[in-house]
Design an enzyme around this catalytic site. Structure first.
Site, PDB file in Angstrom:
ATOM      1  N   THR A  41       0.819  -1.191   0.059  1.00 25.63           N
ATOM      2  CA  THR A  41       0.043   0.064   0.028  1.00 25.63           C
ATOM      3  C   THR A  41       0.879   1.437  -0.038  1.00 25.63           C
ATOM      4  O   THR A  41       0.608   2.220  -0.878  1.00 25.63           O
ATOM      5  CB  THR A  41      -1.022  -0.056   1.399  1.00 25.63           C
ATOM      6  OG1 THR A  41      -1.955  -1.082   1.025  1.00 25.63           O
ATOM      7  CG2 THR A  41      -1.569   1.349   1.166  1.00 25.63           C
ATOM      8  N   CYS A  42       1.904   1.459   0.829  1.00 28.40           N
ATOM      9  CA  CYS A  42       2.854   2.775   0.961  1.00 28.40           C
ATOM     10  C   CYS A  42       3.321   2.873  -0.291  1.00 28.40           C
ATOM     11  O   CYS A  42       3.187   4.276  -0.879  1.00 28.40           O
ATOM     12  CB  CYS A  42       3.665   2.340   2.021  1.00 28.40           C
ATOM     13  SG  CYS A  42       4.941   3.650   2.230  1.00 28.40           S
ATOM     14  N   CYS A  47       0.952   5.962   0.704  1.00 26.22           N
ATOM     15  CA  CYS A  47       1.853   7.058   1.077  1.00 26.22           C
ATOM     16  C   CYS A  47       2.760   7.780  -0.244  1.00 26.22           C
ATOM     17  O   CYS A  47       2.675   9.028  -0.302  1.00 26.22           O
ATOM     18  CB  CYS A  47       3.019   6.825   2.124  1.00 26.22           C
ATOM     19  SG  CYS A  47       2.215   5.547   3.382  1.00 26.22           S
ATOM     20  N   LYS A  50       0.441   9.409  -3.153  1.00 28.75           N
ATOM     21  CA  LYS A  50      -0.159  10.443  -2.509  1.00 28.75           C
ATOM     22  C   LYS A  50       0.898  11.536  -2.107  1.00 28.75           C
ATOM     23  O   LYS A  50       0.329  12.856  -2.650  1.00 28.75           O
ATOM     24  CB  LYS A  50      -0.872   9.717  -1.162  1.00 28.75           C
ATOM     25  CG  LYS A  50      -1.575  10.637  -0.270  1.00 28.75           C
ATOM     26  CD  LYS A  50      -0.796  11.680   0.771  1.00 28.75           C
ATOM     27  CE  LYS A  50       0.128  11.180   1.662  1.00 28.75           C
ATOM     28  NZ  LYS A  50      -0.412  10.465   2.782  1.00 28.75           N
ATOM     29  N   TYR A 177      -7.776  10.494   7.682  1.00 22.46           N
ATOM     30  CA  TYR A 177      -6.665  11.046   6.827  1.00 22.46           C
ATOM     31  C   TYR A 177      -6.819  11.216   5.209  1.00 22.46           C
ATOM     32  O   TYR A 177      -6.504  12.078   4.695  1.00 22.46           O
ATOM     33  CB  TYR A 177      -5.565   9.725   7.019  1.00 22.46           C
ATOM     34  CG  TYR A 177      -4.849  10.044   8.332  1.00 22.46           C
ATOM     35  CD1 TYR A 177      -3.631  10.229   8.453  1.00 22.46           C
ATOM     36  CD2 TYR A 177      -5.422   9.312   9.602  1.00 22.46           C
ATOM     37  CE1 TYR A 177      -2.809   9.984   9.204  1.00 22.46           C
ATOM     38  CE2 TYR A 177      -4.515   9.164  10.574  1.00 22.46           C
ATOM     39  CZ  TYR A 177      -3.267   9.611  10.474  1.00 22.46           C
ATOM     40  OH  TYR A 177      -2.595   9.447  11.684  1.00 22.46           O
ATOM     41  N   GLU A 181      -7.006  14.596   2.928  1.00 21.38           N
ATOM     42  CA  GLU A 181      -5.732  14.576   2.129  1.00 21.38           C
ATOM     43  C   GLU A 181      -6.154  14.778   0.719  1.00 21.38           C
ATOM     44  O   GLU A 181      -5.556  15.775   0.055  1.00 21.38           O
ATOM     45  CB  GLU A 181      -4.738  13.572   2.343  1.00 21.38           C
ATOM     46  CG  GLU A 181      -4.102  13.445   3.855  1.00 21.38           C
ATOM     47  CD  GLU A 181      -2.947  12.026   4.049  1.00 21.38           C
ATOM     48  OE1 GLU A 181      -2.185  12.517   4.991  1.00 21.38           O
ATOM     49  OE2 GLU A 181      -2.957  11.261   3.109  1.00 21.38           O
ATOM     50  N   ALA A 340       1.803  12.616  10.690  1.00 20.50           N
ATOM     51  CA  ALA A 340       1.279  13.781  10.003  1.00 20.50           C
ATOM     52  C   ALA A 340       0.291  13.514   9.103  1.00 20.50           C
ATOM     53  O   ALA A 340       0.052  12.346   8.490  1.00 20.50           O
ATOM     54  CB  ALA A 340       2.480  14.307   9.039  1.00 20.50           C
ATOM     55  N   HIS A 434      15.418  31.732  14.522  1.00 17.67           N
ATOM     56  CA  HIS A 434      14.518  32.893  13.894  1.00 17.67           C
ATOM     57  C   HIS A 434      15.062  33.308  12.629  1.00 17.67           C
ATOM     58  O   HIS A 434      16.367  33.186  12.171  1.00 17.67           O
ATOM     59  CB  HIS A 434      14.755  34.117  14.704  1.00 17.67           C
ATOM     60  CG  HIS A 434      14.017  35.253  14.581  1.00 17.67           C
ATOM     61  ND1 HIS A 434      12.513  35.149  14.891  1.00 17.67           N
ATOM     62  CD2 HIS A 434      14.484  36.411  14.043  1.00 17.67           C
ATOM     63  CE1 HIS A 434      12.177  36.323  14.606  1.00 17.67           C
ATOM     64  NE2 HIS A 434      13.445  37.228  13.660  1.00 17.67           N
ATOM     65  N   GLU A 439       9.694  28.471  15.633  1.00 13.32           N
ATOM     66  CA  GLU A 439      10.319  28.902  16.889  1.00 13.32           C
ATOM     67  C   GLU A 439       9.296  29.436  17.863  1.00 13.32           C
ATOM     68  O   GLU A 439       9.525  29.227  19.174  1.00 13.32           O
ATOM     69  CB  GLU A 439      10.980  30.281  16.436  1.00 13.32           C
ATOM     70  CG  GLU A 439      10.052  31.597  16.128  1.00 13.32           C
ATOM     71  CD  GLU A 439      11.104  32.531  15.870  1.00 13.32           C
ATOM     72  OE1 GLU A 439      11.890  33.114  16.682  1.00 13.32           O
ATOM     73  OE2 GLU A 439      10.966  33.002  14.480  1.00 13.32           O
TER      74      GLU A 439
HETATM   75  P1  NDP Z   1     -10.312   6.384   8.864  1.00 16.70           P
HETATM   76  O1  NDP Z   1     -10.684   5.488   9.813  1.00 16.70           O
HETATM   77  O2  NDP Z   1      -9.140   7.536   9.316  1.00 16.70           O
HETATM   78  O3  NDP Z   1     -11.489   7.348   8.560  1.00 16.70           O
HETATM   79  C1  NDP Z   1     -12.589   6.712   7.819  1.00 16.70           C
HETATM   80  C2  NDP Z   1     -13.530   7.970   7.884  1.00 16.70           C
HETATM   81  O4  NDP Z   1     -14.797   7.690   7.073  1.00 16.70           O
HETATM   82  C3  NDP Z   1     -13.991   8.724   9.066  1.00 16.70           C
HETATM   83  O5  NDP Z   1     -14.190  10.020   8.936  1.00 16.70           O
HETATM   84  C4  NDP Z   1     -15.444   7.974   9.508  1.00 16.70           C
HETATM   85  O6  NDP Z   1     -16.290   8.547  10.234  1.00 16.70           O
HETATM   86  C5  NDP Z   1     -15.852   7.725   8.364  1.00 16.70           C
HETATM   87  N1  NDP Z   1     -16.638   6.630   7.898  1.00 16.70           N
HETATM   88  C6  NDP Z   1     -16.513   5.443   8.192  1.00 16.70           C
HETATM   89  N2  NDP Z   1     -17.666   4.957   7.837  1.00 16.70           N
HETATM   90  C7  NDP Z   1     -18.559   5.523   7.083  1.00 16.70           C
HETATM   91  C8  NDP Z   1     -19.949   5.518   6.665  1.00 16.70           C
HETATM   92  N3  NDP Z   1     -20.577   4.393   6.402  1.00 16.70           N
HETATM   93  N4  NDP Z   1     -20.506   6.569   6.079  1.00 16.70           N
HETATM   94  C9  NDP Z   1     -19.678   7.740   5.944  1.00 16.70           C
HETATM   95  N5  NDP Z   1     -18.710   8.001   6.585  1.00 16.70           N
HETATM   96  C10 NDP Z   1     -18.039   6.831   7.007  1.00 16.70           C
HETATM   97  O7  NDP Z   1      -9.758   5.834   7.464  1.00 16.70           O
HETATM   98  P2  NDP Z   1      -8.986   6.462   6.376  1.00 16.70           P
HETATM   99  O8  NDP Z   1      -9.402   5.354   5.170  1.00 16.70           O
HETATM  100  O9  NDP Z   1      -9.157   7.928   6.011  1.00 16.70           O
HETATM  101  O10 NDP Z   1      -7.576   5.805   6.708  1.00 16.70           O
HETATM  102  C11 NDP Z   1      -7.268   4.631   7.212  1.00 16.70           C
HETATM  103  C12 NDP Z   1      -5.823   4.701   7.914  1.00 16.70           C
HETATM  104  O11 NDP Z   1      -4.765   4.708   6.963  1.00 16.70           O
HETATM  105  C13 NDP Z   1      -5.652   5.982   9.014  1.00 16.70           C
HETATM  106  O12 NDP Z   1      -6.293   5.584  10.089  1.00 16.70           O
HETATM  107  C14 NDP Z   1      -4.265   5.803   8.927  1.00 16.70           C
HETATM  108  O13 NDP Z   1      -3.757   4.904  10.196  1.00 16.70           O
HETATM  109  C15 NDP Z   1      -3.684   5.594   7.617  1.00 16.70           C
HETATM  110  N6  NDP Z   1      -3.328   6.633   6.889  1.00 16.70           N
HETATM  111  C16 NDP Z   1      -2.277   7.474   7.353  1.00 16.70           C
HETATM  112  C17 NDP Z   1      -1.886   8.333   6.348  1.00 16.70           C
HETATM  113  C18 NDP Z   1      -0.826   9.297   6.876  1.00 16.70           C
HETATM  114  O14 NDP Z   1      -0.136   8.785   7.936  1.00 16.70           O
HETATM  115  N7  NDP Z   1      -0.602  10.577   6.417  1.00 16.70           N
HETATM  116  C19 NDP Z   1      -2.733   8.865   5.276  1.00 16.70           C
HETATM  117  C20 NDP Z   1      -3.559   7.835   4.748  1.00 16.70           C
HETATM  118  C21 NDP Z   1      -4.025   6.917   5.572  1.00 16.70           C
HETATM  119  P3  NDP Z   1     -16.366   8.745  12.003  1.00 16.70           P
HETATM  120  O15 NDP Z   1     -15.098   9.722  12.098  1.00 16.70           O
HETATM  121  O16 NDP Z   1     -17.626   9.297  12.056  1.00 16.70           O
HETATM  122  O17 NDP Z   1     -15.982   7.230  12.257  1.00 16.70           O
END
Ligand code: NDP
Length: 451
Positions: A41-42, A47, A50, A177, A181, A340, A434, A439
């Site tokens: 995936t990464c 990552c 992306k 995330y 993003e 991040a 600075h 800072e």
């Molecule tokens: P997340 O679990 O972070 O977010 C899922 C989102 O979808 C939440 O906002 C959730 O809402 C919403 N959701 C879930 N089910 C439904 C539904 N049935 N209807 C509507 N909304 C829904 O998942 P991501 O897919 O964004 O990312 C997965 C993981 O991947 C992250 O948690 C992270 O660990 C990793 N990741 C890391 C990154 C980085 O380091 N920069 C970048 C991308 C991914 P609610 O909040 O209400 O549950």
């Protein structure tokens, strides 16, 4: 009993490849099976592509700032086909690097799917069977869509890197995330972005003030962020999807992206046959050493659904090798992991949010929000946030939250101090660099709140 291999790894992503490589370097006889592309995936659909898209999407802002700084530059259109070709050439190169790492270290690779037959045997898609003293499952996860009629045609994050052309408009569902993003990326690339999040604020679980500022800046930069809103119904129509939201509004979007979470890749892996226990979300249940309910089988990375981040999977892989092949039982430390979110501006964070810290005892909050010099000079109204959450008793910095361009780079370094247990006074006695944005992290004198 003689085994074909000391270690058989299923999954060639960041975690699996690292574990295979390090075990092989230590003298173990190692094999690895990967059904898709090496890098996982990464590297292939997360990552890396992306972040390259983040870079691509930042140029329009950079060009408009350049004009404010006196440069005569004209902005032409973004050519997705040109970028995509370069992107995929880069991913091909990186996949080659991953394959090279395995080959050069004597790891036997099988480019096909593998499943468990028993605690010491793997069967490959071609029907061959291989025995191993230890088996490591590092199969990662995949995006999931809600069960909604019409959702089957919609996109998930994997598809974004393969699109034939950039859509004119997109609806992104989710507030995590990936949703945030890609809302920023696609907005930067000129796509009209609408984002639905079902809750009151995106990036649930992160510091309230920090996620509030990210949401504000996203909206200010043109993302059509709609909170407390979800998809109620969608249907495919000419030119896209007609979407009805939970507030009764209807609109047509050329594409719909579901960024509604990810699930572990545990289907059809033979876990049940081998007796490997899985949890409620299908994740493989492991102990502190990544060992499953079957002593010869270990699992690392997203398939275990602990902290789903590449560097964590890599650490879990290294700790597994140290435990099993180094004779040195090494638990994985999941505490104080800096992370991040590559929104625009980025959010970098380590430790407890203000809200979580409050639950634990008395705290002091130091925070400052301001217009940074570079953007301010260019006439932009964008703001940044620097914030420390401090334990009132021990003086330790419990959380550091930064929303700013480059916050990902900043939090890596602040993360060292927080991990070392730095106190607010340690931050205070560090001289400011600075003029920088960061800072402010060492110059905040008075708490804005105590709780
Ligand atoms: P997340 O679990 O972070 O977010 C899922 C989102 O979808 C939440 O906002 C959730 O809402 C919403 N959701 C879930 N089910 C439904 C539904 N049935 N209807 C509507 N909304 C829904 O998942 P991501 O897919 O964004 O990312 C997965 C993981 O991947 C992250 O948690 C992270 O660990 C990793 N990741 C890391 C990154 C980085 O380091 N920069 C970048 C991308 C991914 P609610 O909040 O209400 O549950």
């Amino acid at each position: 009993m003689a085994f074909d291999y000391d270690l058989f790894v299923i999954g060639g992503g960041s975690g699996g490849v690292r574990a295979a490589r390090v075990a092989a370097q230590g003298g173990a006889k190692v094999a690895l099976a990967e059904e898709s592309r090496y890098g996982g995936t990464c590297v292939i659909r997360g990552c890396v592509p992306k972040k390259l898209m983040v870079f691509a999407s930042e140029f329009p802002t950079a060009l408009s700032e350049a004009r404010a700084y006196g440069w005569e530059v004209a902005q032409g259109p973004f050519d997705w086909a040109v970028f995509r070709a370069r992107l995929h050439a880069e991913l091909d190169r990186l996949e080659g690097v991953y394959r090279g790492i395995l080959g050069n270290n004597g790891v036997t690779t099988y480019d096909m799917r593998a499943r468990l037959i028993d605690p010491h045997t793997v069967e490959l898609a071609d029907g061959t069977r291989h025995s191993a003293r230890h088996i490591l499952i590092a199969t990662g996860g995949h995006p999931v869509k809600p069960d909604l009629p019409g959702a089957e045609h919609a996109l998930v994050s994997d598809d974004l890197f393969l699109m034939e052309r950039m859509p004119k408009s997109i609806l992104i569902v989710g507030g995590g995330y990936i949703a945030c993003e890609f809302a920023c990326i696609l907005n930067g690339l000129g796509v009209e972005v609408t984002q639905f999040y079902r809750g009151a604020q995106v990036l649930r679980g992160f510091d309230e003030e920090a996620r509030g500022l990210v949401a504000e800046e996203m909206a200010a930069s043109g993302v059509g962020l709609r909170l407390n809103t979800n998809i109620a119904a969608m249907e495919k129509v000419a030119g896209g999807y007609r979407v009805t939201d939970t507030n009764g509004r209807e609109a047509v979007h050329e594409e719909v992206l579901f960024a509604t979470g990810r699930a572990p890749n545990t289907a059809d892996l033979g876990l049940e046959v081998a007796g490997v226990a899985v949890g409620r979300k299908g994740e493989i249940v492991v102990d502190d050493y990544s060992q499953t309910s079957v002593p010869s089988v270990y699992a690392i990375g997203d398939v275990t659904d602990r902290v789903n981040l590449t560097p964590v999977a890599i650490r879990e892989g290294m700790a597994f090798v140290e435990t099993v092949f180094g004779g040195n039982p090494t638990p994985v430390d999941h505490d104080l992991i800096p992370t991040a979110i590559f929104t625009q501006p980025e959010m970098g964070t380590v430790g407890l949010s203000e809200e979580a810290a409050r639950e634990r005892g008395p705290i002091e909050v130091y925070a400052t929000s301001f217009k940074p010099m570079r953007e301010s000079f260019a006439g932009r109204t964008t703001r940044v946030l620097m914030k420390l959450v401090v334990c009132a008793e021990t003086r330790r910095v419990l959380g550091c939250h930064i929303v700013a361009p480059g916050a990902g780079e900043m939090i890596q370094l602040a993360g060292i101090a927080v991990k070392m247990g730095a106190t607010k006074e340690d931050f205070d006695r560090t001289v400011a660099v600075h003029p920088t944005m960061s800072e402010e992290i060492v110059t905040m004198k008075t708490p804005v709140r105590t709780a």
